[in-house]
Scaffold this motif. Structure first.
Motif, mmCIF file in Angstrom:
data_model
loop_
_atom_site.group_PDB
_atom_site.id
_atom_site.type_symbol
_atom_site.label_atom_id
_atom_site.label_comp_id
_atom_site.label_asym_id
_atom_site.label_seq_id
_atom_site.Cartn_x
_atom_site.Cartn_y
_atom_site.Cartn_z
ATOM 1 N N PRO A 38 88.993 71.891 70.736
ATOM 2 C CA PRO A 38 87.774 72.698 70.605
ATOM 3 C C PRO A 38 86.879 72.172 69.486
ATOM 4 N N ASP A 39 85.577 72.300 69.673
ATOM 5 C CA ASP A 39 84.613 71.818 68.683
ATOM 6 C C ASP A 39 84.906 72.466 67.330
ATOM 7 N N GLY A 40 84.888 71.650 66.294
ATOM 8 C CA GLY A 40 85.142 72.133 64.944
ATOM 9 C C GLY A 40 86.601 72.083 64.525
ATOM 10 N N THR A 41 87.481 71.668 65.421
ATOM 11 C CA THR A 41 88.905 71.579 65.100
ATOM 12 C C THR A 41 89.135 70.539 64.017
ATOM 13 N N GLU A 42 89.965 70.890 63.042
ATOM 14 C CA GLU A 42 90.381 69.956 61.995
ATOM 15 C C GLU A 42 91.869 69.702 62.168
ATOM 16 N N ILE A 43 92.242 68.421 62.165
ATOM 17 C CA ILE A 43 93.637 68.035 62.383
ATOM 18 C C ILE A 43 94.081 67.148 61.231
ATOM 19 N N GLY A 44 95.281 67.388 60.725
ATOM 20 C CA GLY A 44 95.849 66.555 59.671
ATOM 21 C C GLY A 44 96.118 65.153 60.189
ATOM 22 N N CYS A 45 95.887 64.172 59.359
ATOM 23 C CA CYS A 45 96.012 62.769 59.777
ATOM 24 C C CYS A 45 97.398 62.429 60.318
ATOM 25 N N SER A 46 98.432 62.996 59.740
ATOM 26 C CA SER A 46 99.788 62.676 60.199
ATOM 27 C C SER A 46 100.120 63.375 61.518
ATOM 28 N N SER A 47 99.324 64.331 61.940
ATOM 29 C CA SER A 47 99.583 65.075 63.173
ATOM 30 C C SER A 47 99.249 64.300 64.444
ATOM 31 N N PHE A 48 98.571 63.174 64.316
ATOM 32 C CA PHE A 48 98.203 62.401 65.495
ATOM 33 C C PHE A 48 99.367 61.579 66.039
ATOM 34 N N GLY A 49 100.433 61.432 65.253
ATOM 35 C CA GLY A 49 101.614 60.718 65.721
ATOM 36 C C GLY A 49 101.395 59.238 65.977
ATOM 37 N N LEU A 50 100.544 58.608 65.184
ATOM 38 C CA LEU A 50 100.329 57.176 65.359
ATOM 39 C C LEU A 50 101.576 56.404 64.947
ATOM 40 N N PRO A 51 102.018 55.442 65.761
ATOM 41 C CA PRO A 51 103.234 54.680 65.459
ATOM 42 C C PRO A 51 102.956 53.527 64.493
ATOM 43 N N VAL A 52 102.423 53.876 63.329
ATOM 44 C CA VAL A 52 102.055 52.875 62.330
ATOM 45 C C VAL A 52 102.479 53.378 60.955
ATOM 46 N N THR A 53 102.451 52.478 59.977
ATOM 47 C CA THR A 53 102.792 52.874 58.613
ATOM 48 C C THR A 53 101.679 53.757 58.038
ATOM 49 N N LYS A 54 101.978 54.412 56.943
ATOM 50 C CA LYS A 54 100.990 55.271 56.288
ATOM 51 C C LYS A 54 99.766 54.467 55.853
ATOM 52 N N ALA A 55 99.992 53.272 55.334
ATOM 53 C CA ALA A 55 98.873 52.428 54.899
ATOM 54 C C ALA A 55 97.982 52.040 56.078
ATOM 55 N N THR A 56 98.591 51.714 57.202
ATOM 56 C CA THR A 56 97.818 51.356 58.383
ATOM 57 C C THR A 56 97.077 52.569 58.933
ATOM 58 N N TYR A 59 94.040 53.073 56.912
ATOM 59 C CA TYR A 59 93.032 52.085 57.307
ATOM 60 C C TYR A 59 92.292 52.531 58.571
ATOM 61 N N HIS A 60 93.043 52.979 59.584
ATOM 62 C CA HIS A 60 92.426 53.408 60.837
ATOM 63 C C HIS A 60 91.460 54.572 60.608
ATOM 64 N N PHE A 61 91.871 55.546 59.824
ATOM 65 C CA PHE A 61 91.002 56.700 59.573
ATOM 66 C C PHE A 61 89.786 56.314 58.729
ATOM 67 N N ARG A 62 89.945 55.364 57.835
ATOM 68 C CA ARG A 62 88.803 54.892 57.051
ATOM 69 C C ARG A 62 87.783 54.214 57.968
ATOM 70 N N MET A 63 88.267 53.397 58.901
ATOM 71 C CA MET A 63 87.362 52.731 59.854
ATOM 72 C C MET A 63 86.575 53.763 60.670
ATOM 73 N N LEU A 64 87.252 54.776 61.161
ATOM 74 C CA LEU A 64 86.591 55.814 61.945
ATOM 75 C C LEU A 64 85.589 56.597 61.105
ATOM 76 N N ARG A 65 85.962 56.913 59.870
ATOM 77 C CA ARG A 65 85.079 57.669 58.973
ATOM 78 C C ARG A 65 83.844 56.858 58.603
ATOM 79 N N GLU A 66 84.034 55.605 58.217
ATOM 80 C CA GLU A 66 82.911 54.769 57.806
ATOM 81 C C GLU A 66 81.966 54.460 58.969
ATOM 82 N N ALA A 67 82.484 54.464 60.184
ATOM 83 C CA ALA A 67 81.634 54.263 61.359
ATOM 84 C C ALA A 67 80.830 55.516 61.682
ATOM 85 N N GLY A 68 81.279 56.660 61.175
ATOM 86 C CA GLY A 68 80.586 57.915 61.424
ATOM 87 C C GLY A 68 81.155 58.721 62.566
#
Length: 108
Positions: A38-56, A59-68
Motif C-alpha cells: 500500500p502507498d506510504g508503506t515503510e519496510i525495514g531494509c532487512s525485511s526484504f530478504g536479499l541474499p547478500v551481505t549487510k554491506a552489499t 550499497y543496494h539501498f544507497r543506489m536506490l535512494r540516490e537515484a530517487g
C-alpha cells in the motif's frame, strides 16, 4: 542532494541513475515489493530478504535512494524504506508497473 535526508528532489531525479539503479535484479525486487505494498508503506531494509551481505544490502539501498526511487527514514535504531511513488510516476509514468511485470516474469 537537495534535502537533509540525502534524497534528490523530484526535479533532480533523472533517467540515467534510475535505470542504473534498476539494472540489478535485487534492486528491482526491492522496488517491486514496495510498489505492491500500500502507498506510504515503510519496510525495514532487512525485511526484504536479499541474499547478500549487510554491506552489499547497504550499497543496494544507497543506489536506490540516490537515484530517487526510494526514501529512507531513520527511527534511531532502525531505518525504514518507502517508495517515492508520486515522484517516480510524475517523472516516468508506467515505469513502476514495468518493474513489477519484469520481476514477476523473472520469478516464473
Amino acid at each position: 542532494m537537495s534535502n537533509e535526508d540525502d534524497h534528490p528532489s523530484r526535479e533532480e531525479i533523472t533517467l540515467g541513475p534510475v535505470l542504473a539503479a534498476l539494472a540489478d535484479p535485487h534492486r528491482r525486487r526491492v522496488v517491486a515489493t514496495l510498489v505492491l505494498a500500500p502507498d506510504g508503506t515503510e519496510i525495514g531494509c532487512s525485511s526484504f530478504g536479499l541474499p547478500v551481505t549487510k554491506a552489499t544490502r547497504t550499497y543496494h539501498f544507497r543506489m536506490l535512494r540516490e537515484a530517487g526511487l526510494i526514501g529512507m527514514v531513520d527511527y534511531g535504531n532502525c531505518r525504514k524504506t518507502y517508495l517515492r511513488r508520486a515522484d517516480i510516476e510524475a517523472k516516468f509514468p508506467g515505469l513502476l508497473a514495468w518493474v513489477v511485470a519484469e520481476v514477476e516474469a523473472a520469478s516464473g
